[in-house]
Design a protein around this motif. Structure first.
Motif, PDB file in Angstrom:
ATOM      1  N   TYR A  37      -6.136  -1.533   1.113  1.00  6.88           N
ATOM      2  CA  TYR A  37      -4.962  -1.840   0.300  1.00  6.88           C
ATOM      3  C   TYR A  37      -3.829  -2.390   1.176  1.00  6.88           C
ATOM      4  CZ  TYR A  37      -1.008  -1.190  -2.849  1.00  6.88           C
ATOM      5  OH  TYR A  37       0.100  -1.396  -3.626  1.00  6.88           O
ATOM      6  N   GLY A  38      -3.226  -3.484   0.748  1.00 10.33           N
ATOM      7  CA  GLY A  38      -2.074  -4.050   1.430  1.00 10.33           C
ATOM      8  C   GLY A  38      -2.378  -5.203   2.369  1.00 10.33           C
ATOM      9  N   VAL A  39      -3.656  -5.513   2.579  1.00  7.30           N
ATOM     10  CA  VAL A  39      -4.009  -6.635   3.468  1.00  7.30           C
ATOM     11  C   VAL A  39      -3.675  -7.942   2.756  1.00  7.30           C
ATOM     12  CG1 VAL A  39      -5.907  -7.871   4.572  1.00  7.30           C
ATOM     13  CG2 VAL A  39      -5.828  -5.373   4.684  1.00  7.30           C
ATOM     14  N   LEU A  40      -2.963  -8.806   3.452  1.00  7.17           N
ATOM     15  CA  LEU A  40      -2.601 -10.116   2.914  1.00  7.17           C
ATOM     16  C   LEU A  40      -3.057 -11.171   3.919  1.00  7.17           C
ATOM     17  CD1 LEU A  40      -1.123 -11.811   0.766  1.00  7.17           C
ATOM     18  CD2 LEU A  40       0.968 -11.453   2.073  1.00  7.17           C
ATOM     19  N   GLU A  71       2.532  -7.885  11.143  1.00  5.59           N
ATOM     20  CA  GLU A  71       2.961  -8.949  10.241  1.00  5.59           C
ATOM     21  C   GLU A  71       3.312 -10.176  11.069  1.00  5.59           C
ATOM     22  OE1 GLU A  71       6.113  -9.228   6.515  1.00  5.59           O
ATOM     23  OE2 GLU A  71       5.909  -7.377   7.647  1.00  5.59           O
ATOM     24  N   PHE A  72       2.873 -11.344  10.607  1.00  4.74           N
ATOM     25  CA  PHE A  72       3.165 -12.579  11.330  1.00  4.74           C
ATOM     26  C   PHE A  72       2.895 -13.779  10.436  1.00  4.74           C
ATOM     27  CE2 PHE A  72      -1.176 -11.270  12.304  1.00  4.74           C
ATOM     28  CZ  PHE A  72      -1.924 -12.421  12.091  1.00  4.74           C
ATOM     29  N   GLN A  81       0.665 -19.676   6.585  1.00  2.00           N
ATOM     30  CA  GLN A  81       0.387 -18.471   5.794  1.00  2.00           C
ATOM     31  C   GLN A  81       1.188 -17.308   6.374  1.00  2.00           C
ATOM     32  OE1 GLN A  81      -2.058 -18.093   3.276  1.00  2.00           O
ATOM     33  NE2 GLN A  81      -2.804 -20.182   3.379  1.00  2.00           N
ATOM     34  N   HIS A  82       1.575 -16.388   5.495  1.00  2.00           N
ATOM     35  CA  HIS A  82       2.196 -15.138   5.932  1.00  2.00           C
ATOM     36  C   HIS A  82       1.108 -14.075   5.901  1.00  2.00           C
ATOM     37  CE1 HIS A  82       5.303 -12.258   6.749  1.00  2.00           C
ATOM     38  NE2 HIS A  82       4.845 -11.498   5.765  1.00  2.00           N
ATOM     39  N   ILE A  83       0.902 -13.385   6.998  1.00  2.00           N
ATOM     40  CA  ILE A  83      -0.181 -12.424   7.141  1.00  2.00           C
ATOM     41  C   ILE A  83       0.396 -11.015   7.265  1.00  2.00           C
ATOM     42  CG2 ILE A  83      -2.177 -11.747   8.551  1.00  2.00           C
ATOM     43  CD1 ILE A  83      -2.365 -14.580   7.234  1.00  2.00           C
ATOM     44  N   VAL A  84      -0.195 -10.080   6.519  1.00  2.00           N
ATOM     45  CA  VAL A  84       0.172  -8.666   6.613  1.00  2.00           C
ATOM     46  C   VAL A  84      -1.114  -7.873   6.785  1.00  2.00           C
ATOM     47  CG1 VAL A  84       1.257  -6.697   5.460  1.00  2.00           C
ATOM     48  CG2 VAL A  84       2.185  -9.005   5.127  1.00  2.00           C
ATOM     49  N   VAL A  85      -1.166  -7.049   7.827  1.00  2.00           N
ATOM     50  CA  VAL A  85      -2.335  -6.229   8.099  1.00  2.00           C
ATOM     51  C   VAL A  85      -1.871  -4.793   8.319  1.00  2.00           C
ATOM     52  CG1 VAL A  85      -4.299  -5.827   9.620  1.00  2.00           C
ATOM     53  CG2 VAL A  85      -3.528  -8.170   9.181  1.00  2.00           C
ATOM     54  N   PRO A  86      -2.107  -3.904   7.356  1.00  2.00           N
ATOM     55  CA  PRO A  86      -1.786  -2.490   7.590  1.00  2.00           C
ATOM     56  C   PRO A  86      -2.608  -1.965   8.763  1.00  2.00           C
ATOM     57  CG  PRO A  86      -2.269  -2.901   5.269  1.00  2.00           C
ATOM     58  CD  PRO A  86      -2.636  -4.143   6.020  1.00  2.00           C
TER      59      PRO A  86
END
Length: 136
Positions: A37-40, A71-72, A81-86
């Motif tokens: 959950y939360g991976v973008l 986040e990067f 792209q905007h990347i989010v990795v919990p």
């Protein structure tokens, strides 16, 4: 204090390996479990619920790493792209050039968090009352 009561080890080990890889002039890559959950991430590059990301400073912009997530901004096939990795989704960090790095074991803190988020996503959100009154 029991392990389950402590903060997860992953963010601390991750940052240590990231710095170590960079200090040796190598390229840090991470393996991400995209089912967390939360991976973008861009879905067209996901294979078997995993994606490998180059997180070298020269490859990403606005890089931020804290105890909760990485986040990067990065380009994929030329598209920004905007990347989010919990942190719970980071399965490994390694150097591209020689494969040296570390895989992360499951931690009970992340398992509880994932269960809690799965339960919340299954429960439909309560309908909010309309704060405006309709005047006819």
């Amino acid at each position: 204090m029991e392990l389950e009561q402590m903060t997860p080890r992953r963010p601390y080990l991750f940052r240590a390996f990231y710095d170590w890889i960079l200090d040796n002039d190598l390229t840090p890559y991470i393996v991400v479990n995209t089912s967390v959950y939360g991976v973008l991430v861009p879905q067209e590059f996901v294979q078997n619920n995993q994606i490998v990301l180059n997180i070298a400073p020269q490859s990403v912009g606005q890089y931020v790493s804290n105890n909760e997530q990485i986040e990067f901004n990065a380009r994929f096939s030329g598209v920004p792209q905007h990347i989010v990795v919990p942190m719970a989704a980071v399965e490994a960090i390694y150097a591209r050039e020689n494969g040296v790095g570390m895989g992360f074991e499951d931690e009970p803190q992340y398992q509880r968090l994932q269960e809690k988020q799965n339960n919340q996503s299954e429960t439909p959100p309560a309908k909010k009352a309309n704060p405006f009154r309709v005047v006819k």
